[in-house]
Design an enzyme around this catalytic site. Structure first.
Site, short mmCIF file in Angstrom:
data_model
loop_
_atom_site.label_atom_id
_atom_site.label_comp_id
_atom_site.label_asym_id
_atom_site.label_seq_id
_atom_site.Cartn_x
_atom_site.Cartn_y
_atom_site.Cartn_z
N LYS A 1 -2.42 40.15 3.05
CA LYS A 1 -2.11 39.46 4.32
C LYS A 1 -1.34 40.40 5.25
O LYS A 1 -1.66 40.52 6.44
CB LYS A 1 -1.29 38.18 4.04
CG LYS A 1 -2.14 37.06 3.46
CD LYS A 1 -1.32 35.89 2.92
CE LYS A 1 -2.25 34.91 2.20
NZ LYS A 1 -1.57 33.79 1.56
N GLN B 1 4.21 31.81 0.48
CA GLN B 1 3.14 31.95 -0.51
C GLN B 1 3.33 30.93 -1.64
O GLN B 1 4.42 30.80 -2.20
CB GLN B 1 3.14 33.39 -1.07
CG GLN B 1 1.99 33.71 -2.00
CD GLN B 1 0.62 33.66 -1.33
OE1 GLN B 1 0.48 33.87 -0.12
NE2 GLN B 1 -0.41 33.38 -2.10
N ASP C 1 -0.60 28.16 8.15
CA ASP C 1 -1.38 27.71 6.99
C ASP C 1 -2.03 26.34 7.26
O ASP C 1 -2.97 25.96 6.58
CB ASP C 1 -0.44 27.53 5.78
CG ASP C 1 -0.62 28.61 4.72
OD1 ASP C 1 -1.72 29.18 4.63
OD2 ASP C 1 0.35 28.86 3.98
#
Ligand code: GUN
Length: 302
Positions: A54, A98, A121
Site C-alpha cells: 500500500k 490494517q 477503506d
C-alpha cells in the site's frame, strides 16, 4: 468458448497512471497532494506485506505516505488517540488501520473512530449508509467491490438489466457489491440476488447469472455446469492450497486458487478473472483512488 480474461494487473496499471496524472495536476493547481497513513499494529507477515505494498503504491502515484507501526501490545485507548491525531491532521486525507487487530482491541470501536471523511477503506457505518443510499451520497465504496465494479465497466460488460448473482454475504465484499450493482448509474442498474451457505439451490441461482460474482472463500466451489454460457465470472476467492518454489525468486510462495474451477469455467464463460492477477490487484488500486477522491472532496473538486 474461450473466455476473455479480465486482467486486474493491466487495469491496475491504467488506473494508477490516471491517478498519477491527476495528482500532478492538483499539485500544480492547488499545491497539495493526497496524504495516506497506514497504521499497522503488530508484525503479522501477511499484514506487513499488504501495508508495504500500500505504501509503495501510494509513493508511486505521488502521495505523501506515512507508515505508522505500533507494537502488538498498544492499548486500545492509545490506538484511539492515534486515530484522533490523524483525524485532526490536515495533511492526511486517508486513514487505514490494517486488519485484523490483536484480540484485546475492539475492531468495531477502532473503525468507528476514523473520521468518515478520511475512511478510505469505506468500512465506517456512515460510509456503509452512504453506499446504501447511492448516487451523490456515496463517498468511499469499499475497495474490493469498487475494484470489481470498475473491472466490469472497463471490460465493457453490460450491467443494466443484467442478472447479477453474488455468492457470499460478507460485509467487505458480498453485501456491498450487491448493493452497488442494484443502484441507479453506470456499471449498475442490475437485478441482484445474494446467495450464501443457507441457500437451497446454489447451482440453479448461479445458472441464471449474466454476471456471477463469487466471494465465498471455498476453492473450486463453482463448477463449470453452474455457469451460463457467455456469462461474466468474477472470482474474488484467494485460497491458499499449498506452497511452491518461485521460479523467479527461488523463495517459497503460496499456491493460490480461486472459488471457481478456472480451467473448466473459461471454456464456458464469456469473461473471467484469473486468480491470481484478477480482482486481487484492484483492491490497493481503489484504495489509492479513494484517497485521491478524499482530497478532491476537501478541495471542492467533486
Ligand atoms: N486486511 C485485509 N484486507 C484489508 C483491507 O482491505 N483493509 C484493511 N484495513 N485491512 C485489511
Amino acid at each position: 468458448m474461450t473466455a476473455k480474461l479480465i486482467k486486474g494487473t493491466e487495469i491496475r496499471e491504467e488506473i494508477l497512471e490516471e491517478i498519477t496524472k491527476e495528482v500532478q495536476e492538483i499539485k500544480e493547481k492547488h499545491g497539495v497532494v493526497p496524504g495516506l497513513v497506514t497504521i499497522l499494529v503488530g508484525s503479522s507477515p501477511a499484514s506487513i506485506s499488504y501495508v508495504t505494498l500500500k505504501i509503495k503504491t501510494a509513493h508511486r502515484v505521488g502521495f505523501t505516505e506515512v507508515q505508522d507501526d505500533q507494537p502488538v501490545d498498544i492499548s486500545e485507548a492509545d490506538l484511539l488517540a492515534l486515530i484522533d491525531k490523524y483525524n485532526n491532521d490536515d495533511s492526511i486525507n486517508g486513514i487505514l488501520v490494517q486488519l485484523p487487530l490483536p484480540k484485546h482491541i475492539d475492531e468495531k470501536k477502532v473503525l468507528n473512530a476514523i473520521d468518515p471523511d478520511k475512511d478510505v477503506d469505506g468500512f465506517h457505518p456512515v460510509n456503509v449508509g452512504r453506499l446504501m443510499i447511492g448516487g451523490d451520497e456515496v463517498k468511499f465504496p469499499p475497495c474490493t467491490p469498487f475494484g470489481i465494479q470498475e473491472m466490469i465497466i472497463r471490460a465493457g460488460v453490460e450491467t443494466s438489466g443484467a442478472e447479477v448473482v453474488v455468492v457470499g454475504r460478507s460485509n467487505i465484499v458480498g453485501k456491498p457489491i450487491a448493493n452497488m450493482m442494484v443502484q441507479k448509474g453506470p456499471g449498475a442498474n442490475s437485478t441482484v440476488t445474494i446467495v450464501h451457505t443457507r441457500t437451497k439451490d446454489l447451482a440453479a441461482h448461479c445458472q441464471r447469472a449474466d454476471i456471477l460474482i463469487v466471494a465465498a472463500g471455498v476453492p473450486d466451489l463453482v463448477k463449470p455446469e453452474w455457469i451460463k454460457p457467455g456469462a461474466c465470472v468474477i472470482d474474488v476467492g484467494v485460497n491458499r492450497v499449498g506452497e511452491k518454489i518461485s521460479e523467479k525468486t527461488g523463495k517459497t510462495i503460496a499456491i493460490l486458487k480461486g472459488d471457481v474451477d478456472f480451467d473448466a469455467a473459461k471454456e464456458i464463460a464469456g469473461y473471467i478473472t484469473p486468480v491470481p492477477g484478477g480482482v486481487g490487484p484492484m483492491t490497493i488500486t481503489m484504495l489509492m483512488l479513494n484517497t485521491l477522491k478524499s482530497l478532491k472532496f476537501k478541495l471542492g473538486l467533486m
